[in-house]
Design a protein around this motif. Sequence first.
Motif, short mmCIF file in Angstrom:
data_model
loop_
_atom_site.label_atom_id
_atom_site.label_comp_id
_atom_site.label_asym_id
_atom_site.label_seq_id
_atom_site.Cartn_x
_atom_site.Cartn_y
_atom_site.Cartn_z
N TRP A 1 0.66 -0.85 -0.24
CA TRP A 1 0.36 -0.23 -0.52
C TRP A 1 0.79 1.09 -0.08
O TRP A 1 2.41 1.24 1.14
N GLN B 1 2.25 5.06 0.48
CA GLN B 1 2.33 6.05 1.46
C GLN B 1 3.08 6.78 1.25
O GLN B 1 3.76 6.70 0.76
N VAL C 1 -12.52 10.68 -2.44
CA VAL C 1 -11.38 10.42 -3.53
C VAL C 1 -11.81 10.56 -5.05
O VAL C 1 -11.07 11.08 -5.40
N LEU D 1 -4.61 8.25 -2.73
CA LEU D 1 -5.51 7.59 -2.44
C LEU D 1 -6.50 6.21 -3.89
O LEU D 1 -6.51 5.41 -3.39
N ASP E 1 -4.14 3.73 -3.72
CA ASP E 1 -3.69 2.80 -2.62
C ASP E 1 -4.60 3.47 -1.55
O ASP E 1 -4.70 4.21 -0.43
N PRO E 2 -5.81 2.36 -1.27
CA PRO E 2 -7.08 2.53 -0.31
C PRO E 2 -6.23 2.49 1.01
O PRO E 2 -6.83 3.05 1.95
N HIS F 1 -2.74 2.91 2.36
CA HIS F 1 -2.35 4.53 2.70
C HIS F 1 -1.60 3.50 3.96
O HIS F 1 -1.59 3.97 4.80
#
Length: 338
Positions: A181, A183, A246, A253, A256-257, A259
């Motif tokens: 994911w 960040q 989003v 995001l 990347d749900p 994060h």
Amino acid sequence: MTDAGPTPIAPKRLSAFISHHSSQVDTARRLKQLLATHGIDGWLAPDDIAAGTAFDQAILDQIGRSDAIILLLCTQSDQSRHVKRELMLGEDSNKQILPVRLEDIQAQGLAYWLKDYQWIDWFAGEEQAAGRIVAAMTPGTTPAVSTVKVAEPAPVGKRNRLWVALAGGAALVGLLGGGIWWQTRGPAASDPGAAVADNPIEPGIWTSKREVVEILFPEMAPEFVAQFKQVLETDPDPEDCITPAVAAKPDVLLFDPGHEAKCTIGAFKMNGGRISGYLNCKPAGNDPKGNLQITVRGTYTRTSMEFDNVVTMQSSQGMVRFRSHETQKWLRGPACGA
């Protein structure tokens, strides 16, 4: 008097003039550091221009002394008159020209000078790019390339929209379908390259399908190509939620749900039906060379997205680089999350 003989003369260190746009000075400095570890002196303005020295004369003198001109190509440098002059001076002096792409773009303003040169892609991995530069400047050496292993997919929880992960342990490629994911730092509001449209897509449940179009590196036997494609194209859970927030103002995001990892995104744009961005990730784990980089180029409508991606995955065991194509389609609403 001694018979020790004359003191040996140390060989001259190679030097490279790093031509860059001012917006990429941090990248130029990073490249200079990497070259220094290989015994090559990098030079860049304004860092290496002494106080009170005229810029134009310092640049002219340094190009004459350098063994190679390294051009850091991005959208801005492609249109820069100063970069063009530096490149012309290098060619007039019969210097080695090494173009390094910072983005997945084709030269337009500099196309005349660069059409005959072999590209080096910075976004394929910083150390990999530096190794290719060193090899080009020191004939007879080649960058070290390790063998590659393809790992079996691991169990996956929630699917990731960018669908990429590195396997742990000795394997280079783990799976695509979950596990990493993103960040990141979101694009700065003052950055014109970070233009993002308001409300470009529908919130709700989206589904996706991906295809490995071409394995760029390394060369693989057909049976390993088939295995590689199966691992990357298999998605146990092809549905994702895009929240109203989003969908209204897409940022990292969108990809990347979760994060949850330490990654960065740059040059993100989603406007006028086109979407692009560049992502770099240092995956969790004990591998000091583990790294993942993706360039994303595509199109979108309210209910569909298509991406053409260049993905580079590195570990201590080697590197894999490939092109892929992904389609995303909106299935249903309303909102599926906060």
